[in-house]
Design a protein around this motif. Sequence first.
Motif, PDB file in Angstrom:
ATOM      1  N   GLU A   1       0.728  -1.137   0.081  1.00 40.08           N
ATOM      2  CA  GLU A   1       0.100  -0.065  -0.134  1.00 40.08           C
ATOM      3  C   GLU A   1       0.774   1.035   0.056  1.00 40.08           C
ATOM      4  O   GLU A   1       1.848   1.143   0.815  1.00 40.08           O
ATOM      5  N   THR A   2       0.628   2.101  -1.001  1.00 38.15           N
ATOM      6  CA  THR A   2       1.489   3.264  -1.103  1.00 38.15           C
ATOM      7  C   THR A   2       0.801   4.502  -0.988  1.00 38.15           C
ATOM      8  O   THR A   2      -0.274   4.530  -1.757  1.00 38.15           O
ATOM      9  N   ILE A   3       1.287   5.272  -0.456  1.00 36.78           N
ATOM     10  CA  ILE A   3       0.575   6.870  -0.512  1.00 36.78           C
ATOM     11  C   ILE A   3       1.481   7.605  -1.413  1.00 36.78           C
ATOM     12  O   ILE A   3       2.692   7.605  -1.345  1.00 36.78           O
ATOM     13  N   MET A   4       0.935   8.127  -2.719  1.00 33.50           N
ATOM     14  CA  MET A   4       1.273   8.944  -3.572  1.00 33.50           C
ATOM     15  C   MET A   4       0.863  10.493  -3.814  1.00 33.50           C
ATOM     16  O   MET A   4      -0.109  10.564  -3.434  1.00 33.50           O
ATOM     17  N   VAL A   5       1.783  11.193  -4.282  1.00 33.65           N
ATOM     18  CA  VAL A   5       1.331  12.503  -4.738  1.00 33.65           C
ATOM     19  C   VAL A   5       1.738  12.731  -6.112  1.00 33.65           C
ATOM     20  O   VAL A   5       2.676  12.061  -6.743  1.00 33.65           O
ATOM     21  N   LEU A   6       0.939  13.491  -6.917  1.00 30.95           N
ATOM     22  CA  LEU A   6       1.284  14.314  -8.032  1.00 30.95           C
ATOM     23  C   LEU A   6       2.061  15.261  -8.016  1.00 30.95           C
ATOM     24  O   LEU A   6       1.810  16.181  -7.033  1.00 30.95           O
ATOM     25  N   PHE A   7       3.173  15.431  -8.894  1.00 29.68           N
ATOM     26  CA  PHE A   7       4.345  16.173  -8.374  1.00 29.68           C
ATOM     27  C   PHE A   7       4.615  17.072 -10.013  1.00 29.68           C
ATOM     28  O   PHE A   7       4.936  16.455 -10.864  1.00 29.68           O
ATOM     29  N   ASP A   8       4.566  18.161  -9.782  1.00 28.10           N
ATOM     30  CA  ASP A   8       5.049  19.309 -10.991  1.00 28.10           C
ATOM     31  C   ASP A   8       6.566  19.289 -10.810  1.00 28.10           C
ATOM     32  O   ASP A   8       6.855  20.015  -9.897  1.00 28.10           O
ATOM     33  N   THR A   9       7.448  18.560 -11.779  1.00 25.50           N
ATOM     34  CA  THR A   9       8.781  18.810 -11.335  1.00 25.50           C
ATOM     35  C   THR A   9       9.471  20.170 -11.949  1.00 25.50           C
ATOM     36  O   THR A   9      10.370  20.620 -11.519  1.00 25.50           O
ATOM     37  N   ASP A  10       8.480  20.858 -12.865  1.00 20.76           N
ATOM     38  CA  ASP A  10       9.008  22.211 -13.146  1.00 20.76           C
ATOM     39  C   ASP A  10       8.758  23.365 -12.133  1.00 20.76           C
ATOM     40  O   ASP A  10       9.729  24.055 -11.832  1.00 20.76           O
ATOM     41  N   LYS A  11       7.707  23.090 -11.379  1.00 19.68           N
ATOM     42  CA  LYS A  11       7.540  24.013  -9.990  1.00 19.68           C
ATOM     43  C   LYS A  11       8.052  23.609  -9.137  1.00 19.68           C
ATOM     44  O   LYS A  11       7.967  24.275  -7.825  1.00 19.68           O
ATOM     45  N   GLU A  12       8.276  22.356  -8.730  1.00 22.15           N
ATOM     46  CA  GLU A  12       8.652  21.610  -7.536  1.00 22.15           C
ATOM     47  C   GLU A  12       7.557  21.758  -6.484  1.00 22.15           C
ATOM     48  O   GLU A  12       8.070  22.041  -5.401  1.00 22.15           O
ATOM     49  N   LYS A  13       6.421  21.244  -6.696  1.00 27.58           N
ATOM     50  CA  LYS A  13       5.326  21.299  -5.884  1.00 27.58           C
ATOM     51  C   LYS A  13       4.270  20.481  -6.368  1.00 27.58           C
ATOM     52  O   LYS A  13       4.044  19.811  -7.438  1.00 27.58           O
ATOM     53  N   THR A  14       3.445  19.786  -5.411  1.00 28.46           N
ATOM     54  CA  THR A  14       2.338  18.810  -5.619  1.00 28.46           C
ATOM     55  C   THR A  14       1.363  19.522  -6.582  1.00 28.46           C
ATOM     56  O   THR A  14       1.273  20.700  -6.509  1.00 28.46           O
ATOM     57  N   VAL A  15       0.577  18.764  -6.698  1.00 28.21           N
ATOM     58  CA  VAL A  15      -0.423  19.164  -7.914  1.00 28.21           C
ATOM     59  C   VAL A  15      -1.827  18.571  -7.360  1.00 28.21           C
ATOM     60  O   VAL A  15      -2.025  17.241  -7.006  1.00 28.21           O
ATOM     61  N   ALA A  16      -3.142  19.189  -7.591  1.00 32.63           N
ATOM     62  CA  ALA A  16      -4.057  18.578  -6.803  1.00 32.63           C
ATOM     63  C   ALA A  16      -4.863  17.961  -8.051  1.00 32.63           C
ATOM     64  O   ALA A  16      -4.713  18.094  -9.294  1.00 32.63           O
ATOM     65  N   PHE A  17      -5.850  16.928  -7.442  1.00 31.41           N
ATOM     66  CA  PHE A  17      -6.430  15.971  -8.680  1.00 31.41           C
ATOM     67  C   PHE A  17      -7.397  17.104  -9.115  1.00 31.41           C
ATOM     68  O   PHE A  17      -8.210  17.735  -8.537  1.00 31.41           O
ATOM     69  N   THR A  18      -7.637  16.940 -10.596  1.00 31.30           N
ATOM     70  CA  THR A  18      -8.685  17.767 -11.323  1.00 31.30           C
ATOM     71  C   THR A  18      -9.963  16.939 -11.009  1.00 31.30           C
ATOM     72  O   THR A  18      -9.978  15.575 -10.947  1.00 31.30           O
ATOM     73  N   PRO A  19     -11.215  17.509 -10.974  1.00 31.77           N
ATOM     74  CA  PRO A  19     -12.268  16.696 -10.891  1.00 31.77           C
ATOM     75  C   PRO A  19     -12.532  15.651 -12.049  1.00 31.77           C
ATOM     76  O   PRO A  19     -12.855  14.392 -12.116  1.00 31.77           O
ATOM     77  N   GLU A  20     -11.820  16.184 -13.524  1.00 32.37           N
ATOM     78  CA  GLU A  20     -11.874  15.037 -14.433  1.00 32.37           C
ATOM     79  C   GLU A  20     -11.056  13.719 -14.338  1.00 32.37           C
ATOM     80  O   GLU A  20     -11.517  12.784 -14.554  1.00 32.37           O
ATOM     81  N   TRP A  21      -9.917  13.714 -13.624  1.00 29.88           N
ATOM     82  CA  TRP A  21      -9.168  12.682 -13.334  1.00 29.88           C
ATOM     83  C   TRP A  21      -9.780  12.072 -12.298  1.00 29.88           C
ATOM     84  O   TRP A  21      -9.780  10.719 -12.460  1.00 29.88           O
ATOM     85  N   ARG A  22     -10.362  12.642 -11.372  1.00 31.68           N
ATOM     86  CA  ARG A  22     -11.047  11.716 -10.156  1.00 31.68           C
ATOM     87  C   ARG A  22     -12.282  11.060 -10.854  1.00 31.68           C
ATOM     88  O   ARG A  22     -12.297   9.872 -10.578  1.00 31.68           O
ATOM     89  N   VAL A  23     -12.874  11.629 -11.712  1.00 30.67           N
ATOM     90  CA  VAL A  23     -14.232  10.966 -12.492  1.00 30.67           C
ATOM     91  C   VAL A  23     -13.597   9.799 -13.275  1.00 30.67           C
ATOM     92  O   VAL A  23     -14.133   8.682 -13.254  1.00 30.67           O
ATOM     93  N   MET A  24     -12.477   9.760 -14.028  1.00 26.55           N
ATOM     94  CA  MET A  24     -12.179   8.945 -14.771  1.00 26.55           C
ATOM     95  C   MET A  24     -11.442   7.570 -14.003  1.00 26.55           C
ATOM     96  O   MET A  24     -11.857   6.503 -14.131  1.00 26.55           O
ATOM     97  N   ILE A  25     -10.867   7.965 -12.725  1.00 27.09           N
ATOM     98  CA  ILE A  25     -10.455   6.816 -11.910  1.00 27.09           C
ATOM     99  C   ILE A  25     -11.571   6.251 -11.193  1.00 27.09           C
ATOM    100  O   ILE A  25     -11.660   5.135 -10.968  1.00 27.09           O
ATOM    101  N   GLU A  26     -12.680   6.894 -10.517  1.00 26.15           N
ATOM    102  CA  GLU A  26     -13.739   6.603 -10.271  1.00 26.15           C
ATOM    103  C   GLU A  26     -14.411   5.658 -10.952  1.00 26.15           C
ATOM    104  O   GLU A  26     -15.180   4.610 -10.631  1.00 26.15           O
TER     105      GLU A  26
END
Length: 143
Positions: free
Chosen positions: A111-136
Motif C-alpha cells: 500500500e503506497t501513498i503517492m502525490v502528483l508532483f510538478d517537476t518544473d514548479k517543484e510542488k504537488t498538484v491537486a487532482f482535477t475533477p476530470e481525473w477523479r471521474v476517470m479513476i472512479e
Amino acid sequence: MTDHELKIEYHHSMPIQLRWMDADAFGHVNNTMYFQYYDTAKMDYFRKVCHEITDKYAIVTVHLDANFMHQVYTKDDEVIVRSAITHIGHTSFTFRQELVGKDGEVKCIGETIMVLFDTDKEKTVAFTPEWRVMIERFEGRKL
C-alpha cells in the motif's frame, strides 16, 4: 475502517515476468523486487486509466507499506500484480497492490501513498475533477 481492512475489488491486473536476476542465491525473489513490480504495474494502470496524469506530472511515493506473506521463486512461479486506488485526497492518493501467484495465493500486499508532483514548479498538484471521474469510473466506486 482502514484501507488494509477493506475488501478490494481489483479491476487492473498485469502479469509480471520473473527474471533470473530478480532472485537471490536461493532462487526466491528478493523483497526489493516486489516494489519494482508494483511500480511497473502502477505505470500501466495510469496509462490505461488516466494517462493525462503521467503525461504531465510525476507520481512520487511519500509512504510505502508492505506485508510479505509467501515467497516467490523465479524458477516455478508465475505472478500478476493487481492494483486499485482506494482513496483520493486533494493532492495524494492511496494505491493498493497485491502480488498474486497463478494459484490465486496472495504473496504480498503493498500500500503506497503517492502525490502528483510538478517537476518544473517543484510542488504537488491537486487532482482535477476530470481525473477523479476517470479513476472512479474505472474503479467502480466513489473515492
